[in-house]
Structures are given as structure tokens and as C-alpha cells.
Scaffold this motif. Structure first.
Motif, short mmCIF file in Angstrom:
data_model
loop_
_atom_site.label_atom_id
_atom_site.label_comp_id
_atom_site.label_asym_id
_atom_site.label_seq_id
_atom_site.Cartn_x
_atom_site.Cartn_y
_atom_site.Cartn_z
N TYR A 30 1.52 -2.56 3.40
CA TYR A 30 0.37 -3.05 4.16
C TYR A 30 -0.48 -1.87 4.64
N LEU A 31 0.18 -0.87 5.17
CA LEU A 31 -0.54 0.28 5.72
C LEU A 31 -1.34 0.98 4.62
N MET A 32 -0.70 1.21 3.47
CA MET A 32 -1.39 1.89 2.39
C MET A 32 -2.55 1.05 1.86
N TYR A 33 -2.33 -0.23 1.75
CA TYR A 33 -3.41 -1.11 1.31
C TYR A 33 -4.58 -1.03 2.28
N HIS A 34 -4.26 -1.08 3.57
CA HIS A 34 -5.32 -1.00 4.57
C HIS A 34 -6.07 0.33 4.48
N LEU A 35 -5.33 1.42 4.34
CA LEU A 35 -5.98 2.73 4.28
C LEU A 35 -6.90 2.83 3.07
#
Lengths: 234, 315
Positions: A201-206
Motif C-alpha cells: 500500500y505504501l509503495m503504491y501510494h508513493l
């Protein structure tokens, strides 16, 4: 159920299990996968997938479907199995209704991972022939377990696994050795699944923040260890 | 797992309008122009530098390279501390705009602007009276303060000559610095293309994102089945079914702050914590007798995540 009629989702989940991508699945999906594993044909399909996968990788496979069914039986038999954190403190009240699903899901992860890890070995090795966690017995769970089967499970547990303890009522339903082994596996795997999902999720958001907040690639500086295990490098 | 990208948007208008020449608080500097210059700097300039990232007194350094060749952007980011990890993005057309970029440019259809407002409706912008010097370069200081509780403030140092953002501080509700990026060395222009070559074997390529071209200029709607109460100023950007991430992912931005909403079927553990300055907020809710877990990820106050997650419903 057969290959043609098998639920598409179940096929994808089994594929994810074999590809070590269970972290991509939600706990709900893992729970559904576990439920689907009660179907003999699903397990047959799983075995064929596993066989194909292992042949391609040069291994020999025996998925040990009874292991899956056995753990499922054990989890279903447990009336209210909630976990506490590794500190041993009480879980907040609002978390308790989720505990049983969480345990079931984590055990599913553990078992499928375990089957995947354990059974791609030589045919001469010891095979599980009966459930690790067997039938309900007098309101609890009879953890009468063959040494071979327990060893099989233990082989899937890293020695540095995080140890979680169960609520007092549930703890009494297990023999010490089996309880400790299975719960350690469950908690660690559950934690891993959540962490992997949050990381994605974090990488997708970034990725999308870097496209939409007018600061170029700067958002990626937020993660000191950029996730690159899904690299497409050449 | 199937990948289904369904990008459409509310936003839209790609012709680059000239921003209002309005002069904002306390300076004769054209603040919208300064913000656009900053955004253009990241997309159009060739630069190669090292920057420091600090959060909660923890610091690490990163190398960043950006080149434009034949109208396309090529970028590489490499961590310089600890284990090496690397991200590459290449081939994004320099005239390819994302929704958040259009918001900053005040370049949305008139009707939408009325709905979400303009940046000055949600932030107060103040240009510092004195310049600062960052990485050997003179920079304007731009203080950005939120007018509500649904976004954080910033203090930016923007290169006077090029417009590149040299220093960014994110401020909490109480005025504390939550995180900061700061270039410590920077080369502008005349960058050797070899600098784009990855130095690790397992670098990760990330997608360039879809452009907001005429095909996507539908003010009608997007494909997401979900609806949420957004704090004013945030606009829908992207809806996807990304492989390996989540069944549903939706991105929202107000031009400065961006957050992503993930929706999974089923009940999971509620949680709220920060990874650095990035909030990871999860809660399960009942939508027409189905339980879903909503996870909001972004550099936003918890109030924003709570408002969004608790209002999830079908369209």
C-alpha cells in the motif's frame, strides 16, 4: 468442482499460495481459500498446481492435503480463540471480534506456506498422514499428534519466530507443545501478511503521490529501504 | 491476478492555461506562478543531486537524477544509506499531466473548480521577505498554512533561478516539523546520461501513470463503485485495480497533499499509525450488509482519513 468449474477466485488464491504471494490476499480471501480447501477437488487441483510448479522447478511434490483439512478442523472447533500481543497484554475490546478470523486466516497462511515448503522434497521423506490438530474432544481440541506430523509443522517455523500467547481459556485447550508451535506460526505469519500488504500500500501510494503532488520523485525519499523485491531490473 | 486499469477522472483539461497573476499574501511575488515554476522544475529540468531526508530525528540520504530526452522524462532514485535500493521511472512524456498537477495549475474545468475550490481557499501562502541559501543556491521561502484540519502545512525553499524545490518541511498542526527534504548538493543541467544507469541489480521500475489527455477528459465520472465524503479541496485522481496491492485503490489530491484509499472485502484489524510522516489508517465498516476494510494511506492528518474511511458507501 473441477478445473473447469472451479471458482475463479479459488484458482487465483491457490496460484498465489504456490507463488508465495499470499501476502497479496486479504484475510477474508485467505479465509475463503481455507474454506475452499475443504473441497476434495480443490485440494486435487491444488496438488496438480503444486505438482506442475514443482516439476518446473525440479522438485517432487506431495501437498499433504490432510494437513490442510486437519488444521481447518482444529480452528473451527475452537470456540473463541483470541490472541494477545507478544507483550502478553489484553487485546483491546474492539479487536476481539476479529481475533478468530485472524487466527484462522493466519493458520491458513501458515499451513499453505507449510505445505508448499514441506512437501517439495523427496518422496522418501516422512509424510503427514493425519491432521496436526485433530478432532474436537470434550469442548476443547485434542492435540493428539504424531511426532512426525508435529515435526513437519515445526520445520516450517523459523527459530526466531515471534511468540504470541493465547487467551487463558483457549490456552487450556491445547497441549503445551502443539499450542506453542501452532500459535507461534500463526502470529508470525499473520504479522507478515499484514506488513507485506501495508508495505505494498505504501509503495503504491508513493508512486502516485510522486505523480500528483508536484514534487517529482521526492516522496520516495520517505522510505529509507525502497522495496525492490518485485524488481523488473535486467 | 488480473490487472484492470480504469483511469478516468473528474478533472480534466490539458491545455495549459496561464495561471491567475494574483499576488498572494505579503509579497509582490506571483505565488501561483512560483508554484507552477516549482512543478515544472521537477518535470522539465535536468538535475542530479543528493538530498537528505529527516523525520523524527532520523536521517538518511538519497541520490536523485532526472533528465528529459526527446520530450520524455527519465528518473532514478537510489538510497545512499544502509542497503542499496533503487527506483527507476522512464518514458513519461514531459507534457503528460496528472490530476494533482492540474489542480496546482488551477487548470480544471470551471464547474469542478467551483466544487473543490482553489488552493487559496484551503491554504494561506506567505512568501518570506528574505531569501535563503540551500545547496549553494539562492531560494525563495514560501510558507503554506492550512485553513482547516484536513491537511498539513509546508515551508518550502524554491530555487530563484530554476524553480526547483530545494527544501521542503512538512509542518504538523502544532507547527512542529514532521519531516523535511533538503538538497545538500545539486547539479542543474549538463547531466551525463550515464547517471541514469542503475547501480543495483534489483532496481524497481515504476509505472509512469496515465496522461490526462482528451480521451480522459470526461467530466462525467469514473469507474469506481465507491463514494466517500472528501474534505473540501481534494479531488479524485485515479481508480485502479492494481495487481498485488488491493482490489480497489483510489487516489485523491488537493495539489499539495495526496492520499490513497484501498478497499478490501472482509473484516480486518483496525489500526492507525504512521510510517514516517505517512499515515496508515485502517478500519472495517459495514456497507449494505457487507463488511469492507478501508485503508487510507497519505501524508494527511488523521481527521482526513477518518472522515474518508467512515463515509465509504456505494454510489
Amino acid at each position: 468442482m473441477n478445473d473447469k468449474t472451479m471458482n475463479e477466485n479459488t484458482g487465483q488464491w491457490l496460484s498465489a499460495a504456490l507463488d508465495d504471494e499470499l501476502g497479496d490476499l486479504s484475510e477474508f480471501e485467505i479465509h475463503q481459500l481455507l474454506k475452499a480447501c475443504e473441497e476434495p477437488d480443490t485440494l486435487d487441483t491444488f496438488e496438480r498446481y503444486a505438482l506442475a510448479s514443482s516439476v518446473l522447478s525440479g522438485d517432487v511434490v506431495n501437498p499433504g492435503s490432510s494437513l490442510l483439512v486437519g488444521v481447518r478442523t482444529g480452528i473451527e472447533a475452537e470456540p473463541d480463540m483470541a490472541m494477545t500481543g507478544s507483550t502478553g497484554g489484553e487485546r483491546p475490546q474492539w479487536l476481539r471480534p476479529l481475533g478468530r478470523v485472524a487466527v484462522a486466516a493466519s493458520v491458513a497462511v501458515a499451513v499453505v506456506f507449510g505445505a508448499n515448503m514441506l512437501d517439495t522434497s523427496t518422496p522418501d521423506e516422512v509424510r503427514p498422514t493425519s491432521p496436526v490438530l485433530a478432532q474436537q474432544n470434550g469442548g476443547g481440541i485434542d492435540t493428539t499428534t504424531s511426532a512426525d506430523n508435529l515435526n513437519v509443522v515445526r520445520r516450517a517455523v523459523p527459530e526466531n519466530g515471534v511468540t504470541y500467547v493465547s487467551d487463558g481459556a483457549a490456552a487450556g485447550n491445547y497441549t503445551a507443545a502443539a499450542n506453542e508451535t501452532s500459535m507461534t506460526l500463526s502470529a508470525r505469519q499473520l504479522q507478515q501478511v499484514r506488513q507485506q500488504r501495508m508495505r505494498r500500500y505504501l509503495m503504491y501510494h508513493l508512486e502516485h503521490a510522486s505523480l500528483n503532488n508536484n514534487s517529482g520523485m521526492l516522496p520516495f525519499a520517505r522510505v529509507s529501504n525502497l522495496e525492490t523485491e518485485t524488481a523488473t531490473g535486467h | 491476478m488480473l490487472l484492470r486499469r480504469t483511469l478516468s477522472t473528474l478533472l480534466i483539461a490539458v491545455s495549459v492555461q496561464v495561471a491567475s497573476p494574483a499576488v498572494w499574501a505579503g509579497s509582490d511575488i506571483d505565488v501561483p506562478g512560483l508554484l507552477m515554476k516549482m512543478a515544472d522544475g521537477f518535470r522539465m529540468l535536468d538535475y542530479h543531486g543528493q538530498l537528505m531526508y529527516e523525520q523524527n530525528s532520523k536521517m538518511h540520504s538519497v541520490e536523485i537524477v532526472h533528465l528529459v530526452r526527446d520530450g520524455k522524462e527519465y528518473e532514478r532514485v537510489l538510497t545512499l544509506d544502509g542497503s542499496q535500493s533503487e527506483i527507476i521511472r522512464e518514458g513519461k512524456p514531459v507534457d503528460c499531466y496528472q490530476p494533482g498537477e492540474l489542480i496546482l495549475r488551477d487548470n480544471l474545468p470551471q464547474g469542478l473548480i467551483r466544487n473543490i475550490g482553489s488552493l487559496e481557499d484551503f491554504y494561506t501562502f506567505t512568501v518570506g521577505e528574505e531569501d535563503v541559501r540551500i545547496a549553494g543556491r539562492k531560494a525563495h521561502v514560501l510558507k503554506i498554512e492550512p485553513k482547516d484540519d484536513y491537511r498539513f502545512g509546508y515551508e518550502l525553499a524554491i530555487d530563484k533561478e530554476s524553480g526547483l524545490l530545494l527544501h521542503s518541511q512538512m509542518m504538523s498542526e502544532t507547527g512542529q516539523v514532521m519531516e523535511q527534504f533538503k538538497f545538500v548538493s545539486l547539479q542543474l543541467g549538463d547531466i551525463d546520461e550515464k547517471a541514469l544507469q542503475p547501480v543495483t541489480k534489483n532496481f524497481k521500475k515504476i509505472p509512469q501513470g496515465d496522461c490526462m489527455d482528451a480521451e480522459h477528459m470526461s467530466a462525467s465520472s469514473h469507474d469506481t463503485p465507491w463514494q466517500m465524503d472528501l474534505p473540501q479541496g481534494y479531488a479524485f485522481c485515479i481508480y485502479e485495480n492494481p495487481k498485488g496491492v488491493s482490489p480497489n485503490a483510489m487516489v485523491y489530491s488537493d495539489g499539495l497533499s495526496t492520499f490513497t484509499v484501498f478497499v478490501n472485502r472482509g473484516e480486518e484489524v483496525s489500526d492507525s499509525h504512521r510510517e514516517g510522516s505517512t499515515l496508515m489508517y485502517s478500519r472495517s465498516i459495514n456497507v449494505q450488509n457487507e463488511i469492507y476494510t478501508v485503508t487510507v494511506v497519505g501524508e494527511i492528518p488523521e481527521a482526513t482519513a477518518h472522515k474518508v474511511a467512515s463515509s465509504l458507501r456505494y454510489k
